[in-house]
Design a protein around this motif. Structure first.
Motif, PDB file in Angstrom:
ATOM      1  N   CYS A  72      40.289  -2.361 -12.348  1.00 28.39           N
ATOM      2  CA  CYS A  72      39.156  -1.848 -11.530  1.00 28.39           C
ATOM      3  C   CYS A  72      38.418  -0.804 -12.422  1.00 28.39           C
ATOM      4  O   CYS A  72      37.386  -0.492 -12.578  1.00 28.39           O
ATOM      5  CB  CYS A  72      39.565  -1.285  -9.989  1.00 28.39           C
ATOM      6  SG  CYS A  72      39.780  -2.107  -8.936  1.00 28.39           S
ATOM      7  N   CYS A 128      40.236  -2.397  -5.262  1.00 32.33           N
ATOM      8  CA  CYS A 128      40.766  -4.002  -4.907  1.00 32.33           C
ATOM      9  C   CYS A 128      42.230  -3.863  -4.151  1.00 32.33           C
ATOM     10  O   CYS A 128      42.583  -2.841  -3.719  1.00 32.33           O
ATOM     11  CB  CYS A 128      40.937  -4.637  -6.194  1.00 32.33           C
ATOM     12  SG  CYS A 128      42.387  -4.282  -7.184  1.00 32.33           S
ATOM     13  N   THR A 129      42.864  -5.077  -3.905  1.00 33.67           N
ATOM     14  CA  THR A 129      43.944  -5.163  -3.070  1.00 33.67           C
ATOM     15  C   THR A 129      45.129  -4.592  -3.832  1.00 33.67           C
ATOM     16  O   THR A 129      46.292  -4.145  -3.274  1.00 33.67           O
ATOM     17  CB  THR A 129      44.356  -6.486  -2.830  1.00 33.67           C
ATOM     18  OG1 THR A 129      44.446  -7.287  -4.116  1.00 33.67           O
ATOM     19  CG2 THR A 129      43.378  -7.070  -1.902  1.00 33.67           C
ATOM     20  N   CYS A 177      29.829  -8.556  -2.101  1.00 29.31           N
ATOM     21  CA  CYS A 177      31.189  -8.093  -1.786  1.00 29.31           C
ATOM     22  C   CYS A 177      31.748  -8.811  -0.753  1.00 29.31           C
ATOM     23  O   CYS A 177      32.996  -9.343  -0.851  1.00 29.31           O
ATOM     24  CB  CYS A 177      30.986  -6.623  -1.262  1.00 29.31           C
ATOM     25  SG  CYS A 177      30.891  -5.554  -2.461  1.00 29.31           S
ATOM     26  N   GLU A 185      33.419 -11.741  -2.561  1.00 27.69           N
ATOM     27  CA  GLU A 185      34.719 -11.430  -2.753  1.00 27.69           C
ATOM     28  C   GLU A 185      35.688 -11.244  -1.838  1.00 27.69           C
ATOM     29  O   GLU A 185      36.992 -11.897  -1.945  1.00 27.69           O
ATOM     30  CB  GLU A 185      34.660 -10.365  -3.673  1.00 27.69           C
ATOM     31  CG  GLU A 185      33.767 -10.312  -5.043  1.00 27.69           C
ATOM     32  CD  GLU A 185      33.263  -9.109  -5.602  1.00 27.69           C
ATOM     33  OE1 GLU A 185      33.389  -8.885  -6.902  1.00 27.69           O
ATOM     34  OE2 GLU A 185      33.334  -7.965  -4.836  1.00 27.69           O
ATOM     35  N   TYR A 186      35.456 -10.817  -0.909  1.00 28.61           N
ATOM     36  CA  TYR A 186      36.371 -10.519   0.215  1.00 28.61           C
ATOM     37  C   TYR A 186      36.884 -11.723   1.112  1.00 28.61           C
ATOM     38  O   TYR A 186      38.050 -11.812   1.343  1.00 28.61           O
ATOM     39  CB  TYR A 186      35.460  -9.615   1.362  1.00 28.61           C
ATOM     40  CG  TYR A 186      36.453  -9.236   2.484  1.00 28.61           C
ATOM     41  CD1 TYR A 186      37.052  -8.134   2.416  1.00 28.61           C
ATOM     42  CD2 TYR A 186      36.213 -10.120   3.570  1.00 28.61           C
ATOM     43  CE1 TYR A 186      37.850  -7.793   3.706  1.00 28.61           C
ATOM     44  CE2 TYR A 186      37.175  -9.556   4.965  1.00 28.61           C
ATOM     45  CZ  TYR A 186      37.867  -8.462   4.563  1.00 28.61           C
ATOM     46  OH  TYR A 186      38.701  -7.984   6.072  1.00 28.61           O
ATOM     47  N   ASP A 221      39.936 -14.452  -5.529  1.00 29.38           N
ATOM     48  CA  ASP A 221      39.609 -13.045  -6.025  1.00 29.38           C
ATOM     49  C   ASP A 221      40.470 -11.988  -5.751  1.00 29.38           C
ATOM     50  O   ASP A 221      41.158 -12.083  -4.260  1.00 29.38           O
ATOM     51  CB  ASP A 221      38.001 -12.838  -5.456  1.00 29.38           C
ATOM     52  CG  ASP A 221      37.415 -11.638  -6.174  1.00 29.38           C
ATOM     53  OD1 ASP A 221      37.946 -10.354  -5.809  1.00 29.38           O
ATOM     54  OD2 ASP A 221      36.239 -11.977  -6.709  1.00 29.38           O
ATOM     55  N   ARG A 222      40.750 -11.084  -6.640  1.00 27.01           N
ATOM     56  CA  ARG A 222      41.791  -9.991  -6.195  1.00 27.01           C
ATOM     57  C   ARG A 222      41.204  -9.117  -5.150  1.00 27.01           C
ATOM     58  O   ARG A 222      41.952  -8.111  -4.738  1.00 27.01           O
ATOM     59  CB  ARG A 222      42.173  -9.326  -7.480  1.00 27.01           C
ATOM     60  CG  ARG A 222      41.043  -8.306  -8.097  1.00 27.01           C
ATOM     61  CD  ARG A 222      41.863  -7.498  -9.174  1.00 27.01           C
ATOM     62  NE  ARG A 222      41.110  -6.320  -9.482  1.00 27.01           N
ATOM     63  CZ  ARG A 222      39.698  -6.236 -10.184  1.00 27.01           C
ATOM     64  NH1 ARG A 222      39.256  -7.358 -10.521  1.00 27.01           N
ATOM     65  NH2 ARG A 222      38.991  -5.291 -10.204  1.00 27.01           N
ATOM     66  N   ARG A 223      39.961  -9.114  -4.776  1.00 28.94           N
ATOM     67  CA  ARG A 223      39.406  -8.306  -3.639  1.00 28.94           C
ATOM     68  C   ARG A 223      39.572  -9.177  -2.419  1.00 28.94           C
ATOM     69  O   ARG A 223      38.781  -8.670  -1.306  1.00 28.94           O
ATOM     70  CB  ARG A 223      37.940  -8.003  -4.007  1.00 28.94           C
ATOM     71  CG  ARG A 223      38.080  -6.753  -5.078  1.00 28.94           C
ATOM     72  CD  ARG A 223      36.760  -6.165  -5.138  1.00 28.94           C
ATOM     73  NE  ARG A 223      36.940  -5.113  -6.147  1.00 28.94           N
ATOM     74  CZ  ARG A 223      36.490  -5.112  -7.610  1.00 28.94           C
ATOM     75  NH1 ARG A 223      36.073  -6.333  -8.014  1.00 28.94           N
ATOM     76  NH2 ARG A 223      36.754  -3.997  -8.396  1.00 28.94           N
ATOM     77  N   ALA A 230      40.306  -7.036   0.740  1.00 28.14           N
ATOM     78  CA  ALA A 230      40.420  -5.707   0.078  1.00 28.14           C
ATOM     79  C   ALA A 230      39.537  -4.813   1.291  1.00 28.14           C
ATOM     80  O   ALA A 230      38.410  -4.939   1.140  1.00 28.14           O
ATOM     81  CB  ALA A 230      40.048  -5.546  -1.167  1.00 28.14           C
ATOM     82  N   ILE A 266      36.669  -2.319   0.142  1.00 27.34           N
ATOM     83  CA  ILE A 266      35.894  -3.138  -0.841  1.00 27.34           C
ATOM     84  C   ILE A 266      34.407  -2.415  -0.603  1.00 27.34           C
ATOM     85  O   ILE A 266      33.863  -2.242   0.540  1.00 27.34           O
ATOM     86  CB  ILE A 266      35.822  -4.673  -0.602  1.00 27.34           C
ATOM     87  CG1 ILE A 266      35.064  -5.196  -1.854  1.00 27.34           C
ATOM     88  CG2 ILE A 266      35.211  -5.049   0.479  1.00 27.34           C
ATOM     89  CD1 ILE A 266      35.190  -6.879  -1.774  1.00 27.34           C
TER      90      ILE A 266
END
Length: 762
Positions: free
Chosen positions: A122, A141-142, A172, A175-176, A181-183, A186, A189
């Protein structure tokens, strides 16, 4: 959103995972693991943790899955337990994919994740001009970002956080919802399009971070909203700005915390590998670090009279951006009125901090609960926790063997350094640092925290534990709640609780045998009605015997004795037959009046307090004799002096007579050496060495006689790293238990109370 599997099978297993497994990227981790192993099924969050259903036709797949589950965890995840059962009947119809499914509500049994410092991924995005989160102060992120400071209910999902008002933009959202995705899921986010916004008051045209840095470089004080509350910040290298902050906060000597890069920190302090690891820990605590010797130029006025500085690395994107813009370190001290809790709301900040701050760096994400910065240090015996708060709470501790059937317990700690502890499901949740409960607003925060923890963790205690002191606000609250809810109260002697807290964090079994507890602190009501504070106890979770103690002396003026060290020096010098020296040292004090009060027993309770003994020594050396501007100032300055002593050698004498360690010879030796020109640093060291030897000899004797299995070192005096080091040295090869995860001071008291209450019940 599934891992494909073509073949049908009917062998299924349900896996319940308990621990720190929500908000840490655990479900996508399981999704990837299942896909890698060719498994089908589901994973979801619920109020007990994470629930996994797996299907495969092969033998032994569950053993391999569990091994990899434990070995390949995401950075912030912690597993407390894994429970498996076969899926039979209709539930065993094999799915063709592995899917992440919606969370399920229920009674809260899972662990909430502490807030975590910004991860490297990040941070790289924030600093990369080509990334869409370039310069964005709320990137996460997570693997990092806010958790406990934003969650309002369980299970941990966005609608149950203070991010609920911020609707995700399409980017977003993509990604969520992407397990790759590492997010993925999250909950905090965000991006500049859809997330929280930052601004500076008074309003400016430019970038808030750049404008804040300009103000700080100009010597102004800025209130900055962070994760768990507001900080008051100034340029750490601007002596005038530091002095201005001290004047405005009416804080003449208490050390300020500092924030800077690792390179900056190394410029001022020695940093070992262990200390660097602690600074870089996801908890990002303030770490006490020894200043370089010889002590040369240093941030002026930051820690008067101290040998250490408290440093932390930037732990949010906002902090990183600000430190980058400053190009140097910042003072970052708690934004609060003296004695009150840290400010967390924007309106509250404008109201309460206007007298301190020239400007406010604000944002519009609400803080669900205030959390101060944790404070820690590294000693020769491992980590030491001085204040347990942001980044550590609400992390839980496993209960020792023998407490498997412990009932749900809530314990309320003491009057100073308030903290609450809950026992449930084989775990102890020691809550965050709250402060001194004699302050009305701090007590209000204590009551709010009690309700907050009970609701958040669905806690219904069978027992309520509290201190023996009937006038502590925490004790009064314990009885009020017990009467209202029909529960039983277990009163626990203060120093017994210290002993049990150290046993508990070291996983000493319920039937592990007795230990010799050296418990040194400021005060605690003893079972004989006097004020204890320098004890050797022989005991376990169920009970104790007082085997040795510091010879009691009157606390002249009661509570004033803790604030004015000359009072303790007068009491000890008069006891030692050194009244003429007391007359010489404290000629400007009302000695006659003080001595009449002692003769008549007027507001002069007897006490064996080691903390007040340190105050007395400090006053005799001319340190803080008139008064302390903050709790522990005299002892901290005395420790700093002692660490400068040129050599070791022997300490002062504290002979043991009929269970009492008598400091009278120590003060006689102190007078003689001071009159012969011995250095104050050396005298401070000899006081530490003598006190540690006196207590260590009695504790070691109990172990050697077979009465105790080990020695416990607990109580607020063991925040003194030199005292801890000397005590361990005098104990030699004797087994020693110390605090490394919980505070040795009253911040850990509730843990000991809870364990003692549970042990009595069991």
């Amino acid at each position: 959103m599934g891992a494909e599997k073509g073949a049908e099978g009917n062998k299924g297993v349900e896996i319940r995972v308990r621990g720190q497994v929500q908000g840490v990227g655990f479900r996508p981790f399981v999704w990837h693991l299942a896909r890698d192993m060719g498994l089908t099924g589901t994973v979801r969050n619920d109020a007990e943790g994470v629930l996994i259903q797996l299907f495969d036709g092969s033998e032994g797949f569950t053993d391999i899955f569990e091994r990899r589950l434990r070995a390949e965890l995401p950075p912030l995840a912690r597993i407390d337990a894994v429970e498996l059962c076969e899926i039979a009947g209709e539930r065993a119809k094999t799915p063709k994919t592995f899917d992440i499914i919606a969370s399920k509500d229920g009674a809260a049994r899972t662990r909430v994740t502490p807030d975590a410092a910004t991860c490297d991924h990040c941070l790289n995005e924030v600093r990369d001009a080509n990334m869409r989160r370039h310069g964005y102060a709320f990137t996460n992120c997570t693997h990092c970002g806010p958790r406990f400071t934003i969650v309002t209910d369980l299970p941990y999902d966005r609608p149950k956080t203070t991010m609920a008002p911020f609707e995700m933009c399409p980017a977003c959202r993509a990604e969520y919802e992407d397990p790759e995705d590492r997010r993925f899921h999250a909950q905090p986010i965000a991006c500049p399009e859809c997330g929280p916004k930052l601004w500076l008051e008074p309003a400016t045209e430019g970038d808030p971070i750049s404008e804040t840095a300009k103000r700080l470089r100009a010597g102004e004080i800025v209130a900055i909203k962070g994760l768990g509350g507001f900080h008051l910040a100034c340029d750490a290298l601007n002596a005038e700005a530091v002095a201005l902050l001290r004047r405005r906060k009416h804080r003449p000597a208490k050390p300020f915390a500092l924030m800077g890069t690792l390179e900056t920190i190394r410029h001022w302090c020695a940093v070992s590998e262990e200390e660097q690891a602690l600074l870089e820990d996801p908890a990002a605590p303030i770490v006490l670090l020894e200043m370089h010797r010889p002590v040369g130029a240093k941030p002026h006025g930051i820690a008067p009279g101290q040998a250490t500085l408290g440093w932390m690395l930037p732990y949010t994107p906002l902090h990183h951006l600000l430190i980058d813009a400053m190009g140097g370190p910042l003072v970052m001290t708690s934004g609060n009125l003296s004695g009150e809790p840290q400010v967390i709301g924007n309106a509250e900040a404008r109201d309460k901090l206007a007298g301190f701050a020239d400007a406010f760096l604000m944002h519009d994400r609400e803080i669900a609960r205030r959390l101060d910065d944790s404070v820690e240090r590294i000693t020769e015996h491992g980590p030491m926790v001085l204040r347990r708060a942001r980044g550590r709470v609400p992390g839980t501790l496993p209960l020792p063997k023998g407490f498997e059937e412990a009932p749900q317990v809530v314990a309320y700690g003491g009057q100073m350094k308030g903290a609450i502890c809950l026992l449930k499901d084989g775990q102890a949740l020691l809550g965050h640092h709250l402060g001194e409960l004699d302050e009305a607003l701090t007590y209000e925060a204590f009551l709010k925290a009690d309700a907050d923890y009970a609701a958040l963790f669905d806690h219904h205690p069978e027992l309520i534990a509290c201190d023996l002191h009937p006038e502590f606000r925490a004790t009064l609250h314990a009885y009020a709640r017990a009467e209202k809810e029909g529960q039983r109260v277990e009163e626990v002697q203060h120093h017994h609780a210290h002993l049990a807290a150290c046993l508990g964090e070291n996983l000493w079994p319920l039937e592990g045998g007795k230990v010799a507890g050296i418990v040194l602190d400021g005060l605690g009501l003893g079972t004989d009605g006097t004020v204890w504070g320098g004890e050797v106890l022989l005991g376990d979770y169920r009970g104790f015997t007082r085997k040795a103690w510091l010879k009691p002396a009157p606390l002249i003026g009661g509570d004033r004795a803790a604030k004015e060290p000359w009072r303790n020096a007068l009491a000890r010098l008069d006891q030692a037959g050194l009244s003429e020296w007391a007359d010489e040292l404290f000629a400007d004090k009302p000695l006659a009046m003080a001595r009449r009060a002692v003769e008549k027993g007027m507001n002069c309770p007897m006490s064996s307090s080691a903390g007040r003994l340190f105050d007395a020594v400090a006053a005799c050396l001319g340190v803080c004799a008139d008064g302390q501007s903050f709790e522990g100032e005299a002892a901290m300055r005395l420790e700093a002096m002692a660490t400068q002593a040129p050599d070791m050698g022997v300490g002062f004498s504290l002979p043991l007579r009929d269970g009492e360690l008598d400091p009278a010879p120590m003060f006689a030796e102190l007078q003689g050496l001071r009159q012969h020109g011995q250095s104050l640093d050396r005298l401070a060291w000899m006081a530490h060495a003598g006190l540690s030897l006196g207590f260590a000899q009695e504790a070691r004797r109990l172990v050697e006689a077979g009465e105790a299995q080990a020695v416990v070192l607990s109580g607020g005096c063991f925040q003194n790293a030199l005292l801890l080091q000397l005590m361990a040295w005098h104990l030699g090869n004797t087994p020693i238990l110390t605090h490394t995860k919980t505070p040795a001071n009253d911040g850990g008291l509730a843990l000991g109370q809870a364990l003692i209450a549970a042990a009595r019940h069991l």
